[in-house]
Design a protein around this motif. Structure first.
Motif, PDB file in Angstrom:
ATOM      1  N   PHE A  53       0.843  -1.192   0.000  1.00 30.28           N
ATOM      2  CA  PHE A  53       0.000   0.000   0.000  1.00 30.28           C
ATOM      3  C   PHE A  53       0.884   1.249   0.000  1.00 30.28           C
ATOM      4  O   PHE A  53       1.823   1.353   0.794  1.00 30.28           O
ATOM      5  N   TYR A  54       0.535   2.167  -0.883  1.00 34.24           N
ATOM      6  CA  TYR A  54       1.237   3.448  -0.967  1.00 34.24           C
ATOM      7  C   TYR A  54       0.219   4.564  -0.746  1.00 34.24           C
ATOM      8  O   TYR A  54      -0.973   4.423  -1.036  1.00 34.24           O
ATOM      9  N   ALA A  55       0.723   5.696  -0.235  1.00 34.34           N
ATOM     10  CA  ALA A  55      -0.146   6.852  -0.030  1.00 34.34           C
ATOM     11  C   ALA A  55       0.512   8.111  -0.566  1.00 34.34           C
ATOM     12  O   ALA A  55       1.743   8.201  -0.668  1.00 34.34           O
ATOM     13  N   TYR A  56      -0.331   9.057  -0.895  1.00 29.53           N
ATOM     14  CA  TYR A  56       0.098  10.369  -1.370  1.00 29.53           C
ATOM     15  C   TYR A  56      -0.068  11.345  -0.201  1.00 29.53           C
ATOM     16  O   TYR A  56      -1.156  11.473   0.364  1.00 29.53           O
ATOM     17  N   TYR A  57       1.019  11.998   0.149  1.00 28.54           N
ATOM     18  CA  TYR A  57       1.004  12.909   1.294  1.00 28.54           C
ATOM     19  C   TYR A  57       1.244  14.347   0.815  1.00 28.54           C
ATOM     20  O   TYR A  57       2.123  14.608  -0.009  1.00 28.54           O
ATOM     21  N   GLU A  60       2.506  16.135   4.893  1.00 23.76           N
ATOM     22  CA  GLU A  60       2.364  15.033   5.854  1.00 23.76           C
ATOM     23  C   GLU A  60       0.925  14.546   6.031  1.00 23.76           C
ATOM     24  O   GLU A  60       0.666  13.639   6.830  1.00 23.76           O
ATOM     25  N   GLN A  61      -0.035  15.129   5.316  1.00 21.89           N
ATOM     26  CA  GLN A  61      -1.423  14.669   5.403  1.00 21.89           C
ATOM     27  C   GLN A  61      -1.698  13.686   4.266  1.00 21.89           C
ATOM     28  O   GLN A  61      -1.395  13.966   3.099  1.00 21.89           O
ATOM     29  N   MET A  62      -2.292  12.525   4.597  1.00 18.01           N
ATOM     30  CA  MET A  62      -2.629  11.540   3.581  1.00 18.01           C
ATOM     31  C   MET A  62      -3.854  12.009   2.801  1.00 18.01           C
ATOM     32  O   MET A  62      -4.939  12.168   3.358  1.00 18.01           O
ATOM     33  N   VAL A  63      -3.684  12.229   1.488  1.00 20.57           N
ATOM     34  CA  VAL A  63      -4.799  12.706   0.662  1.00 20.57           C
ATOM     35  C   VAL A  63      -5.064  11.788  -0.534  1.00 20.57           C
ATOM     36  O   VAL A  63      -5.940  12.060  -1.351  1.00 20.57           O
ATOM     37  N   GLY A  64      -4.315  10.702  -0.631  1.00 21.43           N
ATOM     38  CA  GLY A  64      -4.534   9.741  -1.714  1.00 21.43           C
ATOM     39  C   GLY A  64      -3.860   8.427  -1.387  1.00 21.43           C
ATOM     40  O   GLY A  64      -2.975   8.366  -0.515  1.00 21.43           O
ATOM     41  N   GLY A  65      -4.272   7.374  -2.036  1.00 20.36           N
ATOM     42  CA  GLY A  65      -3.658   6.071  -1.775  1.00 20.36           C
ATOM     43  C   GLY A  65      -3.907   5.092  -2.903  1.00 20.36           C
ATOM     44  O   GLY A  65      -4.748   5.311  -3.778  1.00 20.36           O
ATOM     45  N   MET A  66      -3.169   3.989  -2.875  1.00 18.68           N
ATOM     46  CA  MET A  66      -3.328   2.931  -3.875  1.00 18.68           C
ATOM     47  C   MET A  66      -2.624   1.672  -3.378  1.00 18.68           C
ATOM     48  O   MET A  66      -1.825   1.718  -2.434  1.00 18.68           O
ATOM     49  N   ARG A  67      -2.921   0.561  -4.028  1.00 17.82           N
ATOM     50  CA  ARG A  67      -2.261  -0.702  -3.717  1.00 17.82           C
ATOM     51  C   ARG A  67      -1.601  -1.225  -4.989  1.00 17.82           C
ATOM     52  O   ARG A  67      -2.240  -1.280  -6.047  1.00 17.82           O
ATOM     53  N   LEU A  81       6.980 -10.380 -15.879  1.00 16.50           N
ATOM     54  CA  LEU A  81       6.624  -9.539 -14.739  1.00 16.50           C
ATOM     55  C   LEU A  81       5.626  -8.483 -15.199  1.00 16.50           C
ATOM     56  O   LEU A  81       5.791  -7.860 -16.247  1.00 16.50           O
ATOM     57  N   ALA A  82       4.580  -8.303 -14.419  1.00 14.96           N
ATOM     58  CA  ALA A  82       3.587  -7.263 -14.697  1.00 14.96           C
ATOM     59  C   ALA A  82       3.229  -6.576 -13.388  1.00 14.96           C
ATOM     60  O   ALA A  82       3.330  -7.165 -12.310  1.00 14.96           O
ATOM     61  N   GLY A  83       2.805  -5.327 -13.482  1.00 20.88           N
ATOM     62  CA  GLY A  83       2.371  -4.591 -12.304  1.00 20.88           C
ATOM     63  C   GLY A  83       0.877  -4.361 -12.334  1.00 20.88           C
ATOM     64  O   GLY A  83       0.307  -4.091 -13.392  1.00 20.88           O
ATOM     65  N   GLY A  84       0.241  -4.481 -11.179  1.00 18.51           N
ATOM     66  CA  GLY A  84      -1.179  -4.172 -11.067  1.00 18.51           C
ATOM     67  C   GLY A  84      -1.392  -3.059 -10.064  1.00 18.51           C
ATOM     68  O   GLY A  84      -0.597  -2.885  -9.128  1.00 18.51           O
ATOM     69  N   VAL A  85      -2.455  -2.292 -10.243  1.00 21.19           N
ATOM     70  CA  VAL A  85      -2.794  -1.241  -9.287  1.00 21.19           C
ATOM     71  C   VAL A  85      -4.280  -1.336  -8.965  1.00 21.19           C
ATOM     72  O   VAL A  85      -5.105  -1.592  -9.844  1.00 21.19           O
ATOM     73  N   GLY A  86      -4.605  -1.164  -7.689  1.00 29.68           N
ATOM     74  CA  GLY A  86      -5.998  -1.173  -7.269  1.00 29.68           C
ATOM     75  C   GLY A  86      -6.185  -0.233  -6.088  1.00 29.68           C
ATOM     76  O   GLY A  86      -5.231   0.351  -5.566  1.00 29.68           O
ATOM     77  N   SER A  87      -7.434  -0.101  -5.658  1.00 28.25           N
ATOM     78  CA  SER A  87      -7.771   0.747  -4.497  1.00 28.25           C
ATOM     79  C   SER A  87      -7.246   2.167  -4.640  1.00 28.25           C
ATOM     80  O   SER A  87      -6.833   2.793  -3.650  1.00 28.25           O
ATOM     81  N   VAL A  88      -7.257   2.682  -5.867  1.00 31.65           N
ATOM     82  CA  VAL A  88      -6.832   4.076  -6.071  1.00 31.65           C
ATOM     83  C   VAL A  88      -7.882   4.992  -5.451  1.00 31.65           C
ATOM     84  O   VAL A  88      -9.064   4.916  -5.795  1.00 31.65           O
TER      85      VAL A  88
END
Length: 417
Positions: A53-57, A60-67, A81-88
């Protein structure tokens, strides 16, 4: 200051709040929804595995995220190898501030830097991601078939209910099918365990000896507001190694006519309707000039090539026809600017090599979204040329280009993330 980074354990509650606001179906008021998710996030932090899980700060405030997901995909017979993204997700107070754009850019550059050729996602709005360079993947079809119209089949006695004790054999069965099927993504025992966590799921398998040769997951769903006995059987997943497995599942479903009005299939096979005496879906709609509605259709998984030059000079990326030719490719990519490329490739019996060809070569113009769908096998070059999505500077070279990109097997992907 803006920053994108992996989250820490003390930020899980902020992520849950973010996800709950972005996805109303995620009911954060229910502990049975929140607790499994919290455990899942914490496990991914403590032991980073194939998903993180990654977040956009912002200050220092979390205002976005993704997995992000690390995947291995069967790509035309090779494991890549492939990359997937979810929970944006983006904070409701920070919409239209290009946060999603920055998250997706980070995602694409992360996997491009890892040497991956491919990125996958499921879109909440196809047009949004098409503009980001993603092409459409395989089409899903929803069929609603009366049980009596399903083939009678045979071999139902080989079917048995499966439990968590069967997870290793289920994964082995899936793996054998995956290794023969373009587009399928490797899964883990943990992925399969989640099927059993959903208490609505019923799972039956086709066993012969000690091996599972196929399985089917299904659920019941009421279809009448005033009649609890009016139900449909929804087939969620169907994996079969051989025709005998299909026949056994048909026999099982055909025998359910006394209990269910319709069997609902979700498949990626455009020829599936040939199996049934009556493939109509019960709406009785007519499509002009005189056609019966059989199914509804959906665009799901979307795919993106991360480096056009590197992809087209990698033999495993496509089963190129055995053609001797030189083409210059001009790939448009307005989202990932470093992927806006023009390069020349020499093909010797279909084997690609980046070329410093000095003469004039026919120029192929296309968008990265169309190249992605083409290399995935979700659309043919013939179709893209016919409708003008791909153009060639020298029409006389069109036949050689078509021979270079023959039609391939339609990709299949049952992995949802």
């Amino acid at each position: 200051m803006n920053e994108i980074r992996s989250i820490t354990p003390n930020e899980i509650d902020a992520l849950i709040s973010l996800i709950a606001n972005a996805y109303p179906s995620f009911d954060a008021t229910r502990e049975e929804t929140v607790q499994p998710f919290r455990k899942q996030v914490l496990a991914s932090i403590k032991d980073p595995g194939p998903s993180r899980f990654y977040a956009y700060y912002r200050d220092e405030q979390m205002v976005g995220g993704m997995r992000l997901y690390d995947y291995t995909v069967n790509w035309h017979g090779s494991k890549l190898l492939a990359g997937g993204v979810g929970s944006v997700a983006v904070d409701l107070l920070h919409k239209k501030e290009k946060i999603a754009k920055e998250l997706l850019t980070f995602f694409l550059r992360h996997y491009r830097g890892q040497g991956a050729h491919i990125a996958f996602l499921y879109s909440f709005r196809p047009d949004f991601y098409k503009r980001m360079g993603f092409g459409f993947g395989t089409t899903w079809y929803e069929y609603r078939i009366q049980p009596a119209s399903i083939p009678k089949g045979q071999g139902k006695e080989q079917l048995t209910y499966l439990t968590e004790a069967d997870i290793p054999q289920l994964r082995e069965c899936y793996q054998r099918v995956m290794e023969k099927t373009h587009g399928m993504i490797e899964i883990s025992d943990q992925d399969i365990k989640r099927w059993f966590t959903d208490k609505k799921n019923r799972i039956v398998g086709y066993k012969r000896g000690h091996l599972i040769h196929g399985y089917m997951t299904f659920q019941f769903q009421n279809n009448h507001p005033k009649n609890a006995f009016h139900n449909d059987l929804h087939v969620k997943e169907w994996i079969a190694e051989e025709p005998a497995v299909h026949q056994a599942f048909f026999a099982f479903l055909h025998s359910q006519a006394d209990q269910f009005q319709r069997v609902v299939f979700y498949v990626q096979d455009r020829e599936f309707y040939h199996l049934f005496d009556d493939p109509r879906n019960g709406t009785y709609n007519m499509i002009p000039p005189l056609s019966h509605e059989m199914h509804t259709t959906g665009a799901g998984l979307m795919v993106r090539i991360l480096n056009a030059k590197r992809a087209l000079t990698t033999p495993a990326i496509y089963p190129f026809g055995k053609v001797n030719a030189v083409f210059t490719f001009h790939i448009r990519d307005s989202f990932l600017t470093e992927n806006e490329q023009r390069f020349t490739i020499q093909f010797a019996e279909g084997k690609p090599t980046l070329s410093n060809h000095k003469g004039e070569a026919p120029v192929v113009h296309m968008d990265i979204s169309d190249l992605s769908a083409l290399l995935y096998g979700a659309v043919s070059l013939d179709t893209l040329l016919t409708y003008g999505q791909v153009t060639v500077s020298e029409p006389a070279a069109t036949q050689a280009l078509l021979a270079l990109f023959p039609k391939v097997a339609t990709p299949v992907c049952t992995t949802f993330f």
